[in-house]
Design a protein around this motif. Sequence first.
Motif, short mmCIF file in Angstrom:
data_model
loop_
_atom_site.label_atom_id
_atom_site.label_comp_id
_atom_site.label_asym_id
_atom_site.label_seq_id
_atom_site.Cartn_x
_atom_site.Cartn_y
_atom_site.Cartn_z
N THR A 195 18.77 57.40 69.00
CA THR A 195 18.63 58.85 68.89
C THR A 195 17.42 59.34 69.66
O THR A 195 17.46 60.38 70.33
CB THR A 195 18.52 59.26 67.41
N PHE A 196 16.33 58.59 69.56
CA PHE A 196 15.13 58.97 70.30
C PHE A 196 15.38 58.91 71.80
O PHE A 196 14.93 59.79 72.55
CB PHE A 196 13.96 58.06 69.93
N VAL A 197 16.10 57.90 72.28
CA VAL A 197 16.40 57.79 73.71
C VAL A 197 17.20 59.00 74.17
O VAL A 197 16.89 59.60 75.22
CB VAL A 197 17.15 56.49 74.01
N ALA A 198 18.22 59.39 73.39
CA ALA A 198 19.01 60.56 73.76
C ALA A 198 18.15 61.82 73.75
O ALA A 198 18.28 62.69 74.63
CB ALA A 198 20.18 60.70 72.79
N TYR A 199 17.26 61.92 72.77
CA TYR A 199 16.37 63.09 72.69
C TYR A 199 15.46 63.15 73.91
O TYR A 199 15.28 64.22 74.52
CB TYR A 199 15.55 62.99 71.41
#
Length: 508
Positions: free
Chosen positions: A42-46
Motif C-alpha cells: 500500500t505504501f508503494v502504491a501511495y
Amino acid sequence: MRQLSELDASFLYLESDTTPMHIGGIYLFDASGLASPLAFSTFVAYLRSRLHVSPLFRQKLRKIPFKLGRPYWIDDADFSVERHLAHVSLGARGTQQGLMTLASKILEERLRQDRPLWHITFVDGFSIETPEGEKAGFALIVKLHHAAIDAFSGEEIMAKLLEYSPTPRPIPPPQPWHPGEPPSEERIALQASANVLKTPLQLASLAYSAAGATTRGLIQRQLHKIPLSLPVFTAPHSPFNRQITANRRIVSASIELARLKAIKSALGGVTLNDVVLGLCAETLRVYLTRANVAVDRSLVAMTPISVRSSSLRRATGNQMSAMLLDLATIEPDPARRIRKIHQNAVSSEPYREAIAADRLTELVPSTLLALSARLYSEFQVAQRYQPLFNLPITNVPGPQVPLYLQGTRLIQQFNSAPLFDSLGMVIVAVSYQGQLTLNFTLCPDVVPDSHCLPELVLNSLAAIELAARNLESGSADMDGPPEPPSLTGDLLNYLEKLLKFRLFKGPP
C-alpha cells in the motif's frame, strides 16, 4: 537538464566511505487506529501516486568527463521506484530503540550515484512510545542526498508527500511521466564551454553584492559601534573536531515549544532561534564540563540559513547562507548568553543577506573545488590548524498541524545531517506540532557517552528557565559592545578588498 551549483556539487566531492553526504529522516507513524496494519504494498502504491511532487525522485546525475564542469540533473529513463525502497520488519519484540539502532546503520550507508539520490526504508513490527503508552506503528527511514536538497527544502518535500486529512483517501493512479531525452556528448561539451564564458559576468555580479555588503556592514558598525572581528580560524579546538570514522549514532531529545517561547518572552528582544541556539550552547558546555574538557574560548557554530524567500530559484537544491556564530559558551549565565548570541547574530546580518553560500563558490573551477575538498579531508587540514567552526546547528521550522499517511498520524520525526572530516557532531532542531526535537548526529568514536545528551538537554532547559526568571526582562547586558562574529567578518572583508581593489583598481 539542470546543472548543479558549486555548493551542491561540493557535497558530492566531499563524499567518501566514511562521510556519506545525505540528509536523513526517521518518521514515526501511529497505526493503532487502523483495522489492519498498513501494508508495504500500500505504501508503494501511495508513493507512486506522489512522485510528481518533486523532480528529484526521478532525476539522476550526469557527470562531466574529467570533472571539467559540474554535473547535471537529467531524467532517469530507467527509473524504477522499487530500486529506492526496502522493507524491514523488526518482529514481535521490536522496540523504538531497536528502530533507532537500525536507522543509524542504514544512515551509515552511501547512496548510489548511478540513480536518483534518495532511498526509503519502510519499517514495521515494533511499538511506538507515546504518552498514552506503547502503540502499534511503522516508520520511514528516509535518505536524501545533500547535493539535491538542503534541510529546508527536504522538510518541504516530506510535507508534500504526506496528507493533512486523518481520513484515508483512495490512492489515485500515478500521473503520466515521460522522461526527457538524455543530453548528447556534444551538448554537454557546449554547455561546459558556455559556463566558462559566463565566469566574468559571475565575477562582476559577485563584486556588486560584496560592495553592498560592505556598505551595510560599515553603516551597522557605526550605529552599534561593533569592533572589528577576530582573525579567521579562531574557533577553539574541541573534542568534536577530530578524525571521524564511518560509525554514526542519532540521539534526540524533545521539549515543548511553549517552554522555549516563555523564555523568549521573559528575556525580551531575542528570537526563538536565539533561545534554541542558547539551549544547544548550554548543553554543549555542560557536556564538555562533565567530560573534564576545558575550552577557554567560546565555541563557534555554523548556522545554515535559508535564503529561499529572497532567491527562490529552484524547487530543490541548496539555497542557503552560512552564518558563523559565537555561542558565548564562556558566559556562565545561560540567560545572558542567549542575549549575547542574539547580538552576535544581528551583527552578521548584512553579510548573510548579501552573499549566499552558493555564490561564494561560483568562481571556483569544479576540478579545483573537488581537489580542495578531497585534500581537506585526506590531509586532515582541520585537525592540524584552528577549525573554522566547531559544529553546525540548523533550526528547521516544521508544520504545527498533524500530518498523515493513509490514516496514520505522524507523531514524531528525527533528523540527521552529514558529518565529514573533523566534524564529529551536528545538531538539527526540528519543530512539529508544538514540540521541538533536538537531533544530535554524531560519530560515537569522537563523541563518547552520547547517551547522556537527552538528559543534559532537559537539565539545560531548566537552568535557562531559572536564569531567565532571575534576570530582569528589561535589563541590558553591561559588558560593553557585543562579541563580534569571530570568523565571517574578516573572511568576507578579505574577499571584498580582493574584488574591489585588486581586480578593479589594481593593488591598494
